[in-house]
Design a protein around this motif. Structure first.
Motif, short mmCIF file in Angstrom:
data_model
loop_
_atom_site.label_atom_id
_atom_site.label_comp_id
_atom_site.label_asym_id
_atom_site.label_seq_id
_atom_site.Cartn_x
_atom_site.Cartn_y
_atom_site.Cartn_z
N VAL A 81 0.99 -1.07 -0.14
CA VAL A 81 -0.05 -0.02 0.13
C VAL A 81 0.90 1.42 -0.03
O VAL A 81 0.69 2.20 -0.71
CB VAL A 81 -0.95 0.07 1.32
CG1 VAL A 81 -1.70 1.29 1.38
CG2 VAL A 81 -1.92 -1.29 1.11
N ASP A 84 3.18 1.50 -2.99
CA ASP A 84 2.43 1.71 -4.26
C ASP A 84 1.94 3.08 -4.22
O ASP A 84 2.09 3.72 -5.38
CB ASP A 84 1.26 0.81 -4.06
CG ASP A 84 0.24 1.06 -5.36
OD1 ASP A 84 0.55 0.63 -6.42
OD2 ASP A 84 -0.55 1.87 -5.19
N PRO A 95 -3.09 8.16 -6.85
CA PRO A 95 -3.69 6.65 -6.30
C PRO A 95 -4.65 7.00 -5.10
O PRO A 95 -4.85 8.03 -4.57
CB PRO A 95 -2.38 5.98 -5.68
CG PRO A 95 -1.83 6.98 -5.36
CD PRO A 95 -1.88 8.18 -5.98
N ARG A 100 -6.21 0.16 -2.27
CA ARG A 100 -5.07 -0.74 -2.68
C ARG A 100 -5.10 -1.62 -1.49
O ARG A 100 -5.00 -2.93 -1.27
CB ARG A 100 -3.71 0.05 -2.56
CG ARG A 100 -3.62 0.49 -4.17
CD ARG A 100 -3.64 -0.47 -5.21
NE ARG A 100 -4.01 0.01 -6.73
CZ ARG A 100 -4.98 -0.20 -7.12
NH1 ARG A 100 -6.08 -0.88 -6.80
NH2 ARG A 100 -5.23 0.69 -8.26
N GLU A 103 -7.63 -4.11 -1.43
CA GLU A 103 -7.41 -5.09 -2.57
C GLU A 103 -6.36 -6.03 -2.11
O GLU A 103 -6.56 -7.60 -2.38
CB GLU A 103 -6.81 -4.34 -3.93
CG GLU A 103 -6.23 -5.37 -4.90
CD GLU A 103 -5.58 -4.70 -6.06
OE1 GLU A 103 -5.80 -5.31 -7.27
OE2 GLU A 103 -5.56 -3.56 -5.99
N HIS A 104 -5.30 -5.62 -1.56
CA HIS A 104 -4.13 -6.40 -1.03
C HIS A 104 -4.08 -6.88 0.28
O HIS A 104 -3.36 -7.67 0.74
CB HIS A 104 -3.09 -5.42 -1.32
CG HIS A 104 -2.71 -5.29 -2.87
ND1 HIS A 104 -2.77 -6.30 -3.80
CD2 HIS A 104 -2.54 -3.98 -3.56
CE1 HIS A 104 -2.43 -5.70 -5.18
NE2 HIS A 104 -2.31 -4.46 -4.98
N THR A 358 -8.68 1.14 -13.17
CA THR A 358 -7.69 2.20 -12.89
C THR A 358 -7.52 3.04 -14.14
O THR A 358 -7.15 2.45 -15.26
CB THR A 358 -6.45 1.59 -12.63
OG1 THR A 358 -6.58 0.61 -11.30
CG2 THR A 358 -5.40 2.94 -12.00
#
Length: 363
Positions: A81, A84, A95, A100, A103-104, A358
């Motif tokens: 996170v 990124d 972003p 994120r 998602e991750h 995205t």
């Protein structure tokens, strides 16, 4: 079901866990330690995952009578996170770290650990509705429109959402959650909501980026290339930004200037009038599609949202399969402003989320 309740230390996750217990599930509370600074303290409503939050989560679990554990996911959070976030800004994109994280971390790392331990689902305090049928999970906006978080949840995908529970999806108002927490004797009933970016506890995103990425001076130019000023890092600017440009003279026509483009390779920020921000077409990649009943290659009349708490804009959306994966083409019915690469474009049909991607370009 055996359910992991993600306890952030806030009122929403505490009431969500209480509802999961009341529904008859076997519930275990998990607090995710995401910060590498073990001495971090919360400042009002800024920041989260602090030592105070962990203590509040423990007290909530004790009152609910459920087991409670702290899982250190700070390394994964930093790798998946925070890094990124820095890489995206460094590349001139904008972003959304909450996307994120869902998602991750929450619906990947946390859910995978839970499944390995025999748990069936992860319950969170997100405001969104889920329906499960033979075709898989269907994600909908929350009954509480002002708190709706479906925008940041679409990225979890069909697999992630199939293992999710959102017990607050039918709540009509946040005040009802606080009232319920108070009635249940939960001490977080009046605790302020966290906001902004959780790992930028002071709210100074530009300062955080400058500290991590260093100074990268360059020019601020107009659309003709004329130099208007200088900056210490193009990464600190985002498309549509008006304030904080640091220009010492107005445009010749006296109108305000906005950021039109950010080129971090050339260390150049392009500014100009608001009308040049208007966008009628959005291109997007990294598609996560939830609606199997809406096939690729078929244009769909829908609405697209590009900010977590922004409006959804009518559009025709076409998903196309290619050698490098699926892409999304969005033709907006009316032009909109402030579209930036790196943002999530989430597609809605009424209250239902069809998918997300995205943003890679605009026209």
């Amino acid at each position: 079901m055996r359910v992991l309740a993600a306890l952030s230390g806030g009122v929403d996750s505490a009431v969500a866990a209480a509802r999961a217990v009341e529904a008859g599930h076997e519930v275990v509370g998990i607090h995710m330690a995401l910060s590498r600074n073990r001495a971090e303290h919360r400042s009002g409503s800024r920041g989260c995952c602090s030592i105070e939050d962990a203590s509040d989560a423990r007290r909530a679990a004790d009152i609910l009578g459920i087991p409670y554990y702290v899982w250190d996911l700070s390394e994964q959070f930093d790798d998946l996170v925070v890094k990124d976030f820095l890489e995206e800004y460094s590349a001139g994109r904008t972003p959304n770290p909450c996307v994120r994280c869902n998602e991750h971390v929450k619906f990947s790392v946390l859910a995978d650990r839970g499944r390995a331990l025999g748990f069936d689902a992860v319950a969170t305090g997100h405001y969104a509705r889920l329906e499960h049928d033979g075709a898989g999970p269907r994600l909908f906006r929350s009954a509480e429109p002002d708190k709706d978080q479906s925008y940041v949840l679409a990225v979890a995908g069909r697999e992630g959402l199939s293992r999710a529970l959102f017990p607050l999806g039918d709540v009509a108002a946040k005040a009802d959650v606080r009232a319920e927490a108070e009635a249940r004797g939960l001490p977080v009933a009046a605790k302020p909501d966290s906001y902004d970016i959780c790992f930028v506890a002071d709210g100074d995103t530009a300062g955080f980026l400058r500290e991590r990425l260093g100074e990268r001076p360059g020019e601020i130019v107009d659309t003709d290339g004329a130099v208007l000023g200088e900056h210490t890092g193009a990464y600190a600017y985002t498309v549509g930004q008006r304030k904080g440009l640091g220009l010492n003279r107005p445009a010749p026509d006296g109108r305000p200037r906005y950021v039109l483009d950010v080129d971090t390779r050339a260390a150049r920020v392009v500014v100009g009038p608001a009308e040049l921000l208007s966008t009628r077409r959005i291109d997007a990649t990294d598609v996560v599609w939830l609606a199997e009943d809406h096939p690729a290659e078929v244009p769909t009349e829908a609405a697209v949202q590009i900010r977590a708490h922004g409006a959804a804009h009518p559009a025709v959306v076409t998903r196309t399969a290619g050698d490098d994966g699926e892409t999304l083409a969005v033709e907006l019915r009316e032009p909109i402003r402030g579209v930036a690469a790196g943002q999530s474009a989430v597609v809605y049909l009424g209250d239902r989320v069809l998918g997300q991607a995205t943003i890679s370009g605009r026209g």
